[in-house]
Design an enzyme around this catalytic site. Structure first.
Site, PDB file in Angstrom:
ATOM      1  N   ASN A 169      -5.354  38.739  86.849  1.00 18.17           N
ATOM      2  CA  ASN A 169      -5.183  39.255  85.489  1.00 18.17           C
ATOM      3  C   ASN A 169      -3.814  38.828  84.973  1.00 18.17           C
ATOM      4  OD1 ASN A 169      -4.835  40.708  83.128  1.00 18.17           O
ATOM      5  ND2 ASN A 169      -5.884  42.531  83.919  1.00 18.17           N
ATOM      6  N   LYS A 170      -3.790  37.754  84.185  1.00 14.99           N
ATOM      7  CA  LYS A 170      -2.513  37.211  83.703  1.00 14.99           C
ATOM      8  C   LYS A 170      -1.738  38.217  82.863  1.00 14.99           C
ATOM      9  CE  LYS A 170      -4.107  33.390  81.786  1.00 14.99           C
ATOM     10  NZ  LYS A 170      -4.031  32.141  81.015  1.00 14.99           N
ATOM     11  N   ASP A 205      -6.420  25.296  77.396  1.00 16.34           N
ATOM     12  CA  ASP A 205      -7.789  25.829  77.421  1.00 16.34           C
ATOM     13  C   ASP A 205      -8.369  25.930  76.017  1.00 16.34           C
ATOM     14  OD1 ASP A 205      -7.308  26.058  80.080  1.00 16.34           O
ATOM     15  OD2 ASP A 205      -7.241  28.249  80.135  1.00 16.34           O
TER      16      ASP A 205
END
Length: 291
Positions: A66-67, A23
């Site tokens: 939510n990593k 990313d």
């Protein structure tokens, strides 16, 4: 830009997520009008010209993961790391220094297809217990927890190594095949690329297990209404799908997906305007230097 991408990748790890750099890299290295093949060690980006006649559509499942607050993501990273070490040890490599599945392939100097054969030979499909992993590596449970596992995976008792390694190597092979098709541009390129996207999604769902019921439903809807290929994108367990849709079917596709997925749920309906759109390769982040 490369340096900034690498700094951002390292920064994410300070919140406890053992993330990669995909990313961050594309955010800085993207260029308008071309997709990019991202490679690491060292970080580099190669232009990939996408075929005409198809649009890529992003659809948000409206499910958030939510990593940093969950261990799903890190467990997958640890499973790949453990698979790396078992594969390395089986081939007489210095397994203690090996962290990534890519490292094993590089050290052995073999193709991705050959690595898939090695995975079949070395790893078993049944989950590995921590005791079995320790026995295979010749280490204690304390050494496993302190030297290999991340902080939020130390209490995990079983790991799926075969499935994760098989996904990673097969996914890497699909990426290279995708680029090859784009470069060669055969008459049926869109169909071939769509099939690779579908195979990728099945592997994400079955072998890496990073999908969720909403993503499964959304992919089904996209394929039902004309997408040639559809897959989850990002870390998974929520987030978005990306679908390849023939440009002449785009408007009908958007209308039908909107009706089938977003307008059947009040929460999704509230997010509808920002959740479904066609896109094309755009420019990444810019760095302004003050004169």
């Amino acid at each position: 830009q490369v340096e900034l991408a690498e700094i951002c990748t390292k920064s994410e790890r300070y919140i406890g997520t053992e993330g990669g750099g995909m990313d961050q890299s594309i955010s800085f290295l993207a260029e308008e009008g071309t997709a990019k093949l991202i490679e690491f060690s060292p970080l580099r980006a190669t232009d990939v010209r996408l075929p005409s006649g198809a649009a890529f559509v992003i659809a948000n499942s409206c499910v958030e993961m939510n990593k940093a607050a969950t261990s799903h993501y890190n467990i997958r990273v640890m499973e790949c790391r453990l698979a790396t070490k078992l594969l390395s040890k089986s081939k007489g490599l210095d397994w203690k220094k090996m962290l990534r599945l890519h490292d094993v392939q590089t050290k052995l100097g073999v193709s991705l297809e050959e690595m898939l054969t090695i995975v079949e030979e070395v790893l078993h499909p049944e989950p590995y217990s921590t005791e079995e992993i320790c026995k295979c590596l010749g280490i204690s449970l304390e050494e496993l927890r302190s030297q290999i596992l991340s902080q939020n995976t130390q209490d995990v008792s079983t790991f799926k190594l075969y499935q994760r390694a098989k996904h990673v190597y097969s996914e890497a092979a699909r990426v290279l095949e995708f680029k090859k098709i784009c470069n060669e541009a055969p008459a049926n390129a869109i169909q071939l690329l769509g099939e690779l996207m579908n195979q990728s999604y099945i592997s994400c769902r079955e072998m890496y297990e990073c999908s969720c019921p909403e993503l499964d439903r959304l992919v089904d809807i996209c394929l039902q209404f004309g997408a040639i290929g559809s897959r989850l994108t990002g870390a998974g367990w929520g987030g978005c799908t990306v679908s390849m849709v023939p440009t002449d079917k785009l408007n009908t596709f958007l209308k039908n997906v909107k009706k089938a997925y977003y307008q059947t749920n009040i929460q999704r309906l509230a997010l509808e305007n920002n959740s479904l759109f066609a896109t094309k390769p755009g420019r990444g982040a810019l760095v302004f230097v003050e004169a």
